[in-house]
Enzyme design. Structure first.
Site, PDB file in Angstrom:
ATOM      1  N   ILE A   1       0.934  -1.257   0.037  1.00 56.27           N
ATOM      2  CA  ILE A   1       0.164  -0.260  -0.192  1.00 56.27           C
ATOM      3  C   ILE A   1       0.766   1.111   0.008  1.00 56.27           C
ATOM      4  O   ILE A   1       0.610   2.273  -0.860  1.00 56.27           O
ATOM      5  CB  ILE A   1      -1.161  -0.047   1.211  1.00 56.27           C
ATOM      6  CG1 ILE A   1      -2.020  -1.235   1.046  1.00 56.27           C
ATOM      7  CG2 ILE A   1      -1.908   1.261   1.312  1.00 56.27           C
ATOM      8  CD1 ILE A   1      -2.895  -1.433   2.204  1.00 56.27           C
TER       9      ILE A   1
ATOM     10  N   ARG B   1      -3.754   1.810  10.437  1.00 53.33           N
ATOM     11  CA  ARG B   1      -4.449   1.518  11.980  1.00 53.33           C
ATOM     12  C   ARG B   1      -4.357   2.780  13.063  1.00 53.33           C
ATOM     13  O   ARG B   1      -3.113   3.337  13.074  1.00 53.33           O
ATOM     14  CB  ARG B   1      -3.561   0.257  12.560  1.00 53.33           C
ATOM     15  CG  ARG B   1      -4.083  -0.993  11.733  1.00 53.33           C
ATOM     16  CD  ARG B   1      -5.650  -1.457  11.871  1.00 53.33           C
ATOM     17  NE  ARG B   1      -5.835  -2.438  11.206  1.00 53.33           N
ATOM     18  CZ  ARG B   1      -6.346  -2.663   9.863  1.00 53.33           C
ATOM     19  NH1 ARG B   1      -6.542  -1.536   9.194  1.00 53.33           N
ATOM     20  NH2 ARG B   1      -6.961  -3.954   9.296  1.00 53.33           N
TER      21      ARG B   1
ATOM     22  N   ASP C   1      -8.429   8.003   8.183  1.00 53.59           N
ATOM     23  CA  ASP C   1      -9.455   7.019   8.019  1.00 53.59           C
ATOM     24  C   ASP C   1      -9.746   5.826   9.182  1.00 53.59           C
ATOM     25  O   ASP C   1     -10.627   5.066   9.102  1.00 53.59           O
ATOM     26  CB  ASP C   1      -9.089   6.053   6.848  1.00 53.59           C
ATOM     27  CG  ASP C   1     -10.077   5.115   6.202  1.00 53.59           C
ATOM     28  OD1 ASP C   1     -11.311   5.680   6.135  1.00 53.59           O
ATOM     29  OD2 ASP C   1      -9.601   4.168   5.804  1.00 53.59           O
TER      30      ASP C   1
ATOM     31  N   GLU D   1     -11.629   2.472  17.493  1.00 54.84           N
ATOM     32  CA  GLU D   1     -12.695   2.459  16.536  1.00 54.84           C
ATOM     33  C   GLU D   1     -13.807   1.359  16.825  1.00 54.84           C
ATOM     34  O   GLU D   1     -13.423   0.280  17.099  1.00 54.84           O
ATOM     35  CB  GLU D   1     -12.243   2.782  15.084  1.00 54.84           C
ATOM     36  CG  GLU D   1     -11.514   1.600  14.370  1.00 54.84           C
ATOM     37  CD  GLU D   1     -10.949   1.789  13.001  1.00 54.84           C
ATOM     38  OE1 GLU D   1     -10.448   3.030  12.753  1.00 54.84           O
ATOM     39  OE2 GLU D   1     -11.468   0.726  12.300  1.00 54.84           O
TER      40      GLU D   1
ATOM     41  N   HIS E   1     -13.003   4.439   8.241  1.00 56.23           N
ATOM     42  CA  HIS E   1     -12.499   3.247   8.202  1.00 56.23           C
ATOM     43  C   HIS E   1     -12.813   2.517   6.680  1.00 56.23           C
ATOM     44  O   HIS E   1     -13.524   1.692   6.902  1.00 56.23           O
ATOM     45  CB  HIS E   1     -12.284   2.048   9.235  1.00 56.23           C
ATOM     46  CG  HIS E   1     -11.376   1.282   9.024  1.00 56.23           C
ATOM     47  ND1 HIS E   1     -10.600   0.726  10.042  1.00 56.23           N
ATOM     48  CD2 HIS E   1     -10.501   0.533   7.813  1.00 56.23           C
ATOM     49  CE1 HIS E   1      -9.667  -0.533   9.400  1.00 56.23           C
ATOM     50  NE2 HIS E   1      -9.812  -0.275   8.196  1.00 56.23           N
TER      51      HIS E   1
ATOM     52  N   GLY F   1     -11.145   2.343   3.532  1.00 56.05           N
ATOM     53  CA  GLY F   1     -10.045   2.207   2.595  1.00 56.05           C
ATOM     54  C   GLY F   1     -10.448   1.390   1.453  1.00 56.05           C
ATOM     55  O   GLY F   1     -10.012   1.408   0.303  1.00 56.05           O
ATOM     56  N   SER F   2     -10.878   0.069   1.660  1.00 58.51           N
ATOM     57  CA  SER F   2     -11.407  -0.868   0.877  1.00 58.51           C
ATOM     58  C   SER F   2     -12.788  -0.782   0.348  1.00 58.51           C
ATOM     59  O   SER F   2     -13.328  -1.824  -0.243  1.00 58.51           O
ATOM     60  CB  SER F   2     -11.148  -2.332   1.391  1.00 58.51           C
ATOM     61  OG  SER F   2     -12.166  -2.457   2.551  1.00 58.51           O
TER      62      SER F   2
HETATM   63  C1  DGY Z   1      -8.211  -4.441   6.030  1.00 61.35           C
HETATM   64  O1  DGY Z   1      -8.539  -5.085   5.234  1.00 61.35           O
HETATM   65  O2  DGY Z   1      -7.314  -4.479   6.746  1.00 61.35           O
HETATM   66  C2  DGY Z   1      -9.030  -3.227   6.194  1.00 61.35           C
HETATM   67  O3  DGY Z   1      -8.178  -2.240   6.941  1.00 61.35           O
HETATM   68  C3  DGY Z   1     -10.233  -3.437   6.713  1.00 61.35           C
HETATM   69  O4  DGY Z   1     -10.181  -3.862   8.064  1.00 61.35           O
END
Ligand code: DGY
Length: 327
Positions: free
Chosen positions: A166, A246, A270, A275, A293, A295-296
């Site tokens: 990432i 995180r 995010d 959380e 949160h 991101g995906s």
């Molecule tokens: C992940 O896939 O780790 C994302 O942050 C969702 O928890």
């Protein structure tokens, strides 16, 4: 409680949360799938109780497989596949001890998470929260040349803390914005991956060199509470912090104090420690750009995560090694 149906000859798979339609359709096609239509989060007791007679569990990061949960899962459970790349919610040592196979879903969410990180960066640098609120509250009045000015990213230095998949995807995008890339990683990347970025074996040495710091490392005992008050002092005045990894990697008191004092210009976040119960002070700060949160959170990526988790389970039940084994 459901028992194995030998006639169907399909492994029994418990899904802890509701997943995208196509993922659930494949799970139902290939497994004796137990869906969670209510989408209620499963606590420790639910996981233990509902594991009876189940061959495998497809979980999300919202369910916590502590050592205690793992020890008390029904003996029939052979595998836990998580629909996430992060796996701090699974006690990997306890899984190995019990002989439970665990897998995650790397790669498939790299681009979506990197895109989100760029959204955080632009949101923070261009004061998107303040401007967005202005237009929604009908406060778009006369044009003022000096009002709520943001900062360019072109020509600025981006520091990536954690240059894994990432982190590298964030760097690739940032190069397109004309940014200079600096990074810290446990090990230096090879030149074909580094692509001219400046490496710091010591993360602290990078902090004073960058205008934007992006946190992209996994949560581990080494990275926990990395961005603390002492390290924020080392950063440039007016720098910007991004976190799409995180929440545990940032000390909230330290970041909030720096955002309040103006030591840091803004933050794009995010993920949050504890959380979904984030520190409420973030919500009152004008210079934060916040996302819950996500991101995906694109359909393509969530489908790919589900298919990847099912690929891992398919391999396990076919007697093959799963591609993304973490335990
Ligand atoms: C992940 O896939 O780790 C994302 O942050 C969702 O928890």
């Amino acid at each position: 409680m459901k028992g194995r149906n030998p006639m169907a000859d399909k492994p029994i798979l418990l899904l802890t949360r509701k997943l995208p339609e196509d993922v659930e359709a494949r799970a139902v096609r290939d497994y004796d799938a137990i869906l969670n239509n209510s989408d209620a989060q499963m606590r420790a007791n639910d996981l233990i109780k509902r594991s009876k007679g189940v061959d495998a569990i497809l979980t999300c990061s919202t369910e916590h497989f502590s050592a205690e949960v793992i020890e008390n899962l029904a003996p029939s459970v052979k595998a836990v596949a998580t629909f996430s790349v992060g796996f701090e919610h699974i006690d990997v040592d306890a899984a190995k001890k019990r002989g439970l196979i665990a897998t995650n879903t790397p790669d498939v969410l790299t681009d979506a998470t990197a895109d989100l990180t760029i959204l955080l960066m632009l949101g923070a640098t261009r004061r998107a929260y303040e401007w967005g609120r202005t237009i929604r509250q009908g406060e778009w009045g006369r044009w003022i040349a000096t009002e709520k000015l943001g900062t360019d990213v072109n020509g600025k230095a981006l520091g990536v803390y954690g240059m894994g998949r990432i982190g590298r995807a964030v760097a690739q995008r940032a190069r397109g914005f004309g940014m200079e890339i600096h990074y810290h990683n446990r090990t230096r990347l090879t030149p074909d991956l580094e692509l001219g970025a400046t490496y710091y074996a010591d993360a602290d040495a990078m902090l004073g060199q960058v205008d934007v710091l992006s946190i992209n490392c996994p949560s581990t005992p080494e990275t926990e509470k990395f961005l603390n008050a002492d390290r924020i002092v080392m950063m440039k005045d007016g720098a910007i912090v991004l976190n799409s990894a995180r929440g545990s990697i940032i000390v909230d008191d330290a970041l909030i104090a720096a955002l309040e004092s103006g030591k840091l210009a803004a933050a794009g976040l995010d993920v949050f420690d504890g959380e979904p119960k984030l520190d409420p002070r973030y919500l009152t700060l004008e210079n934060t750009f916040l996302m819950p949160h996500v991101g995906s959170a694109t359909l393509e990526t969530r489908n790919a995560m589900g298919f990847r988790a099912l690929d891992n389970l398919d391999a396990i039940f076919a007697g093959r090694e799963p591609g993304d084994r973490i335990a």
